[in-house]
Design a protein around this motif. Structure first.
Motif, short mmCIF file in Angstrom:
data_model
loop_
_atom_site.label_atom_id
_atom_site.label_comp_id
_atom_site.label_asym_id
_atom_site.label_seq_id
_atom_site.Cartn_x
_atom_site.Cartn_y
_atom_site.Cartn_z
N GLY A 246 0.81 -1.21 0.00
CA GLY A 246 0.00 0.00 0.00
C GLY A 246 0.84 1.26 0.00
N VAL B 215 2.46 1.67 -3.49
CA VAL B 215 1.47 2.19 -4.45
C VAL B 215 1.23 3.67 -4.21
N GLY B 216 1.08 4.07 -2.94
CA GLY B 216 0.90 5.48 -2.63
C GLY B 216 2.06 6.33 -3.07
N LEU C 176 -4.92 5.04 -0.75
CA LEU C 176 -4.17 3.95 -1.37
C LEU C 176 -3.38 3.15 -0.33
N VAL C 177 -2.83 3.82 0.66
CA VAL C 177 -2.07 3.14 1.71
C VAL C 177 -2.97 2.20 2.51
N ASP D 259 -6.32 1.22 1.74
CA ASP D 259 -7.30 0.36 1.04
C ASP D 259 -7.12 0.56 -0.47
N ARG D 260 -5.98 0.12 -0.99
CA ARG D 260 -5.61 0.47 -2.37
C ARG D 260 -6.60 -0.05 -3.41
N HIS D 261 -7.22 -1.20 -3.17
CA HIS D 261 -8.13 -1.77 -4.17
C HIS D 261 -9.37 -0.88 -4.36
N TRP E 262 -9.45 2.33 -3.77
CA TRP E 262 -9.09 3.71 -4.11
C TRP E 262 -8.42 3.86 -5.47
N TRP E 263 -8.37 2.80 -6.28
CA TRP E 263 -7.80 2.95 -7.62
C TRP E 263 -8.58 3.96 -8.46
N ALA F 246 -8.06 7.63 -7.37
CA ALA F 246 -6.66 7.97 -7.66
C ALA F 246 -6.47 8.24 -9.14
#
Length: 418
Positions: free
Chosen positions: A107, A110-111, A328-329, A331-333, A335-336, A339
């Motif tokens: 996470g 990705v962030g 994203l940090v 709950d990245r799935h 928040w795609w 983002a």
């Protein structure tokens, strides 16, 4: 090479490229640095008056601190403007190091990639403005909110006294963090210290002057609310046009009933922000976890502050970086989507300013269409944040509450989910 090493190489290339673009792109995207920041700081250093203390100022008093600090880097390259770019890069590097950590959290990785992509797509206006200082400051604060709420809230309060917008994140923290008294206490300490110094220095009359200066402004050209007047100017409707405000040093729009719109926008902004805050407060009262609530609430408050504001400078879009990175940090799935909207907003903002800004000032349809598309994406981002807030789960089971709290503690305060 490790994942962390690749990130740091990308960090260097992105910041170097954006810094250089400030000198190459049209319309002086770094103009504020040497036209206003440098003279203000020179005046203070030479003893000829301190803005916000001996004279009214559009910014809170701590904004002068980074302006003065940039002189310390001016000897390295390109004078004061280069010094400012170096100062922003150093601040970004400190927050980036916190975000990346040991490079083991997916996470956080990705962030970090999202942040770099946003910086590259937004371009030099994100670096050569005060907002370039407040973004890393507030991101560091948000990463510390769960484990170190006193320190986090003090950093957020310092950000507010540089540029007001971190107040949205501070409000979200008061609502979403369980240790609310620590959040309130840290902010109160910093605010009391700043006001005490300002009053002791003889600046009591100007201590909160930046609030009135913002409230009295007209409709800035790039603000979402100005879209109708912009298209009227494009269509050459009588009485609708773009003009330069010498008092505020920015371009504004005017047209039929513009005074009424100017008058109602501040109350509309207050109501929108209050409605989002109340919704977040209800979710917090019903037991929503920090991990689920804070990113959506902070994005809702920040995007409301942009969408319903009669001021709309391009650097304002740096404000969405922190809520999106936090989303994203944690709950990245989920928040795609937002983002991706954020990256589209960044790209369109740079295409408008500085790339096609000359055409926009001439009220040409092409740049106006780019700006309108950007503003629609901002509306979509705000709508997503509100829907997400409504969907935040209230009164979760005890096991889920403990799991969410554990995840928040780990990811936000440096342990990181592998």
């Amino acid at each position: 090479m490790s994942r962390r090493g690749v990130l740091w190489i990308a960090f260097v290339f992105v910041h170097l490229g954006v810094a250089v673009l400030g000198f190459l792109l049209p319309n002086e995207p770094m103009g504020d640095v040497y036209r206003v920041y440098e003279p203000w700081s020179d005046q203070a250093l030479s003893g000829h008056g301190i803005v916000g203390i001996t004279a009214p100022w559009v910014y809170p008093q701590l904004a002068l601190v980074p302006m003065v600090l940039a002189h310390g880097f001016a000897w390295i390259y390109a004078g004061y403007t280069g010094g400012w770019a170096i100062l922003v890069t150093v601040c970004d590097a400190l927050a980036f190091a916190m975000l990346v950590g040991r490079g083991r959290s997916v996470g956080r990785t990705v962030g970090a990639w999202f942040w770099l992509a946003f910086v590259a797509l937004l371009g030099p206006v994100g670096m050569y403005r005060l907002d370039g200082i407040t973004v890393p400051l507030t991101l560091a604060a948000c990463l510390w909110l769960v484990g170190r709420p006193w320190l986090a809230s003090m950093l957020l309060a310092a950000g507010v006294w540089i540029k007001v917008w971190p107040a949205a994140l501070l409000a979200a923290a008061v609502i979403a963090v369980r240790r609310r008294l620590a959040v309130i206490g840290g902010a109160a300490v910093v605010s009391a210290l700043v006001l005490g110094v300002v009053v002791a220095a003889g600046g009591a009359a100007y201590a909160l002057g930046f609030i009135g200066d913002q409230a009295g402004r007209g409709l800035q050209l790039e603000a979402p609310v100005s879209t109708l007047y912009l298209w009227q100017a494009v269509a050459r409707v009588a009485g609708s046009y773009i003009y330069y405000s010498r008092d505020i040093l920015t371009f504004e729009v005017t047209g039929p009933n513009v005074d009424l719109v100017i008058a109602v926008m501040t109350p509309v902004l207050v109501l929108a922000v209050a409605a989002v805050a109340v919704l977040g407060g209800v979710k917090a009262w019903r037991g929503a976890s920090f991990a689920a609530l804070f990113p959506a609430l902070s994005l809702g408050l920040v995007s409301a502050f942009i969408l319903f504001n009669k001021v709309g400078s391009p650097q304002y879009y740096t404000w969405i970086i922190v809520p999106l990175v936090m989303g994203l940090v944690l709950d990245r799935h989920r928040w795609w989507g937002p983002a991706s909207l954020g990256l589209g907003i960044a790209l369109l903002t740079q295409l408008v300013y500085p790339v096609s800004y000359d055409g926009l000032l001439r009220a040409e349809a092409g740049p106006a269409a780019l700006l309108t598309a950007r503003n629609i994406l901002v509306l979509a981002l705000f709508a997503w944040s509100v829907v997400r807030l409504v969907q935040v789960r209230a009164r979760p089971h005890l096991h889920a509450r403990r799991s969410a709290a554990s995840r928040a503690d780990g990811v936000v305060d440096g342990l990181g989910a592998r």
